[in-house]
Design a protein around this motif. Structure first.
Motif: not given
Length: 528
Positions: A433-436, A285-289, A375-376
């Motif tokens: 760029f489509k999803n933060g 999964t993504g880092k921000h999940s 921006l992390d």
């Protein structure tokens, strides 16, 4: 030299001119061949330099002279006021360091035992007057960390039998037995702790079974590597594979995923040649999940059909390294990795440290990564907006610059290959760029697969597909536990203690109680 003979002057001149034209053509041809050989030699020399660097050079891709300003930065540099030293003054004005030292941090989670060194009672006599002396204080001398070696304990389970005397008199005996926890493996000496330790040593510390065999023998337990291998495979097939299926169900609910693959050699894989490689795929999964999940999947093929079968109808954002096999996933939004693009230009600098074009390309990448790191900690929406404001202009400037300089570069050189690699993936490189919550690179998947590549060096191959699949399930739990801040050994011990007694085959939902993000699991297995 051509002789004139009986030729007239005009005829002789014509022959000479013809010969000169032949020589000019030959010279032109040789010059073209020489230029081709020069280019080929340059390409081969670059390949040799890069190959030697990969073998003998530093593996780090960090930019040299990190303190130097790139061409993007302003002339003005940020100035930070000198920070105060971590010191304080006592009442007498002496300056001393903060009481919290690095040593304190290192040992803060270790149980402390105070050793008091005393004088024997019969020697507590004042050397001046001969009176009995008393303790008036104590002086700190030193501290040290002591290792208490592990020991093995044989646990024998007995179940009390309870009978009803009243019913027995009526010839209707009733008996009850004390509850006995289910064994990890029936008819085996394996306990939750011993099986978990074997798994932890092999898959976290990369200690092969033949080395573990010696450690168990030193503790007085003749535990063969064959037995340990059977434990691993049986635990994986009976418990971990089902647990990973549950993790996969949760993972496919996420909107952002990463994927990567690496080779593994499986000796007894059917219908493949002895020279062929098999592959371990990793999805995470993504880092921000909110739910960090890492899943390994063994397959004998590197075909794009493998992730297509694994992901099914998944239609979220998929981060990959740009391998063409992923193009078979036509429902996902592909996001390619800028770190791989940067790596190609870094390789061009390795073979030609004076190449300003390669350095400029790398600087563009470094600038994007520098902004991304700032921006992390923002929210998804804030990161989305700031990327468009800060990163998008740099991203577009790179392609505008690349379109101008790329045609001037020899195509087969390292720099030419770097531009070719970048342009082939141009469409997907900007999809983050489509999803933060998307990422600028696929480093999350690469970092997840790295423990497997390190462990692979210690055993070189898997013997059977069963072993490879068992390893895939176990690595999935190892890396998922790490990603959720758990102590891996404690987590495996918990799973092997609870799962044997759970009816998870008929009621899979109860596995939610053992998911790594569960509050109770976090309390029990939290890494210190």
């Amino acid at each position: 030299m051509i002789e004139k003979g009986n030729m007239t002057d005009a005829e002789y001149i014509a022959v000479l001119e013809k010969e000169l034209r032949k020589r000019d053509k030959k010279i032109d041809k040789l010059e073209v061949e020489n230029e081709c050989l020069r280019k080929d030699n340059h390409i081969f020399l670059e390949a040799l330099i890069l190959s030697k660097h990969k073998i003998f050079g530093a593996s780090s891709e960090r930019t040299e002279c990190e303190d130097q300003q790139s061409f993007f930065n302003e002339a003005e540099q940020e100035y930070a006021e000198k920070t105060e030293e971590p010191v304080k003054k006592d009442v007498k004005g002496y300056v001393r360091k903060s009481a919290k030292t690095k040593r304190d941090e290192i040992i803060k989670n270790i149980e402390t035992e105070v050793i008091t060194c005393a004088i024997p009672e019969n020697e507590q006599i004042c050397p001046r007057c001969g009176s009995k002396m008393k303790v008036v204080g104590k002086k700190y001398v030193r501290e040290e960390v002591e290792l208490i070696p592990a020991k093995l304990v044989v646990k024998k389970y007995y179940s009390n039998t309870y009978g009803c005397k009243k019913c027995e008199k009526k010839n209707m005996p009733v008996f009850l037995h004390g509850f006995v926890p289910a064994p990890v493996l029936p008819h085996s000496l394996a306990s939750a702790s011993t099986a978990a330790w074997v798994i932890y040593q092999k898959y976290v510390n990369a200690v092969p079974l033949y080395r573990q065999e010696k450690d168990w023998e030193r503790l007085g337990y003749s535990l063969s590597r064959t037995t340990m291998a059977n434990w691993i495979i049986r635990c994986s097939e009976d418990y971990f594979s089902k647990f990973v299926e549950r993790l996969k169900t949760e993972m496919l609910k996420e909107k952002i995923l990463h994927c990567d693959e690496t080779y593994v050699k499986v000796l007894k894989e059917r219908n493949v040649s002895s020279e062929s490689k098999q592959y371990m795929w990793v999805y995470r999964t993504g880092k921000h999940s909110d739910r960090q999940i890492v899943i390994y999947d063994y397959n004998k093929s590197r075909s794009g059909d493998v992730p297509k079968a694994f992901l099914g109808d998944y239609d979220g954002y998929l981060h990959t390294d740009g391998y063409s096999g992923y193009n078979k996933l036509n429902k996902v939004t592909h996001c390619n990795c800028l770190a791989h693009v940067r790596r190609k230009f870094h390789e061009a600098i390795i073979v030609d440290s004076e190449d300003s074009i390669a350095k400029t390309a790398r600087d563009f990448c470094d600038k994007l990564f520098a902004i991304e790191s700032e921006l992390d900690k923002l929210t998804t929406e804030e990161r989305f907006k700031e990327r468009l404001t800060q990163e998008k202009p740099v991203f577009e400037a790179f392609w505008s610059w690349a379109e101008k300089v790329a045609p001037t570069v020899l195509p087969k050189t390292q720099l030419g290959k770097a531009f070719e690699y970048a342009f082939k993936r141009r469409e997907y490189l900007g999809n983050y760029f489509k999803n933060g919550d998307c990422a600028i690179s696929n480093n999350a998947a690469e970092n997840a697969i790295r423990p497997f590549t390190v462990g692979r060096k210690n055993w070189l191959f898997s013997d059977t597909p069963r072993g490879a699949k068992a390893s895939a399930a176990i690595y999935s739990i190892v890396e998922t536990a790490k990603a959720n801040g758990l102590d891996v050994f404690k987590y495996f011990e918990l799973l092997l203690t609870v799962l044997p007694s759970m009816e998870f085959l008929t009621n899979p939902d109860i596995l939610e109680e053992l998911m790594p993000w569960n509050i109770s699991v976090q309390k029990i297995c939290k890494a210190t």
